[in-house]
Design an enzyme around this catalytic site. Structure first.
Site, PDB file in Angstrom:
ATOM      1  N   GLY A   1       0.835  -1.188   0.000  1.00 23.51           N
ATOM      2  CA  GLY A   1       0.000   0.000   0.000  1.00 23.51           C
ATOM      3  C   GLY A   1       0.867   1.234   0.000  1.00 23.51           C
TER       4      GLY A   1
ATOM      5  CD  GLN B   1       3.361   5.937   2.455  1.00 19.96           C
ATOM      6  OE1 GLN B   1       2.391   5.368   1.988  1.00 19.96           O
ATOM      7  NE2 GLN B   1       4.348   5.282   3.054  1.00 19.96           N
TER       8      GLN B   1
ATOM      9  CB  CYS C   1       4.845   2.486   7.359  1.00 26.48           C
ATOM     10  SG  CYS C   1       4.414   3.915   6.369  1.00 26.48           S
ATOM     11  CG  LEU C   2       6.632   1.071   1.536  1.00 26.69           C
ATOM     12  CD1 LEU C   2       6.157   1.274   0.100  1.00 26.69           C
ATOM     13  CD2 LEU C   2       7.700  -0.004   1.594  1.00 26.69           C
TER      14      LEU C   2
ATOM     15  CG  HIS D   1      -0.887   1.461   7.110  1.00 29.35           C
ATOM     16  ND1 HIS D   1       0.042   0.966   8.003  1.00 29.35           N
ATOM     17  CD2 HIS D   1      -0.194   2.312   6.306  1.00 29.35           C
ATOM     18  CE1 HIS D   1       1.223   1.497   7.758  1.00 29.35           C
ATOM     19  NE2 HIS D   1       1.115   2.314   6.726  1.00 29.35           N
ATOM     20  CD  GLU D   2      -1.172   2.555   2.566  1.00 27.78           C
ATOM     21  OE1 GLU D   2      -0.694   3.700   2.471  1.00 27.78           O
ATOM     22  OE2 GLU D   2      -0.499   1.578   2.944  1.00 27.78           O
TER      23      GLU D   2
ATOM     24  CG  HIS E   1       0.060   7.050   5.182  1.00 25.21           C
ATOM     25  ND1 HIS E   1       1.186   7.524   5.810  1.00 25.21           N
ATOM     26  CD2 HIS E   1       0.275   5.724   4.985  1.00 25.21           C
ATOM     27  CE1 HIS E   1       2.039   6.518   5.984  1.00 25.21           C
ATOM     28  NE2 HIS E   1       1.508   5.413   5.496  1.00 25.21           N
TER      29      HIS E   1
HETATM   30 NI    NI Z   1       2.382   3.519   5.545  1.00 25.52          NI
END
Ligand code: NI
Length: 180
Positions: free
Chosen positions: A46, A51, A93-94, A136-137, A140
């Site tokens: 995701g 991000q 998370c990236l 989660h996304e 963000h």
């Molecule tokens: Ni994330």
């Protein structure tokens, strides 16, 4: 298509609230394509536009679990319209460095309404990992990270470790600079 740079915590941009997508044009579709490519290159499931430093309410998700139907989508202006059950897995998370992972309390099943990259209204019904990934996304887009959900003790330990890691990285960079 291009792989974009993923910004990392504690970059303050990750705290920004993303604005709604209002124009569904080629540049939006290019952003979506770039986000899919960036997510795949980073082996993520995701990614939110913030991000890659674009403060738009836009996410991509690509989850393929055996137990549930696969969910692969780009969602503009996503809204959780139903949430039920409880689930918790170790999330990463990236944008959270050092591949840190921690368990977070989430809903097990969600229904999300959104618009696709052409502006058409869509609904996704997701359970398990896909449901967790969507939550989660969507977090963000409100400037929230999964590490905001963990205990202050765990968070304090992580922040300390990360500060140490960043100091070390900076020193390495300085040394490389001097030897050039
Ligand atoms: Ni994330």
């Amino acid at each position: 298509m291009a792989v974009r740079t993923i910004i990392e915590y504690p970059n303050p941009h990750l705290r920004n609230t993303s604005g709604p997508v209002t124009t569904f044009d080629d540049s939006l579709r290019e952003l979506v394509a770039d986000m899919f490519e960036t997510m795949a290159a980073a082996e993520g499931i995701g990614l939110a536009a913030i991000q890659v430093d674009v403060p738009l309410q836009l996410i991509v998700v690509d989850v393929n679990e055996e137990e549930h139907p696969p969910v692969r989508l780009a969602a503009a202006n996503p809204r959780i319209v139903l949430a039920e059950g409880k689930a918790s897995i170790e999330e990463g998370c990236l944008s959270v460095p050092m591949s840190y992972r921690a368990a977070v309390q989430r809903y097990e099943h969600v229904v999300v309404e959104y618009q696709d990259e052409n502006g058409a209204d869509q609904t996704v019904d997701a359970t398990g990992l896909a449901a967790i990934c969507l939550q989660h996304e969507i977090d963000h887009l409100k400037g929230r990270l999964f590490i905001d959900h963990i205990s202050s003790l765990k968070r304090g330990l992580y922040d300390k470790k990360l500060a140490k890691y960043n100091r070390y990285k900076k020193r390495e960079e300085r040394e490389q600079e001097m030897h050039r």
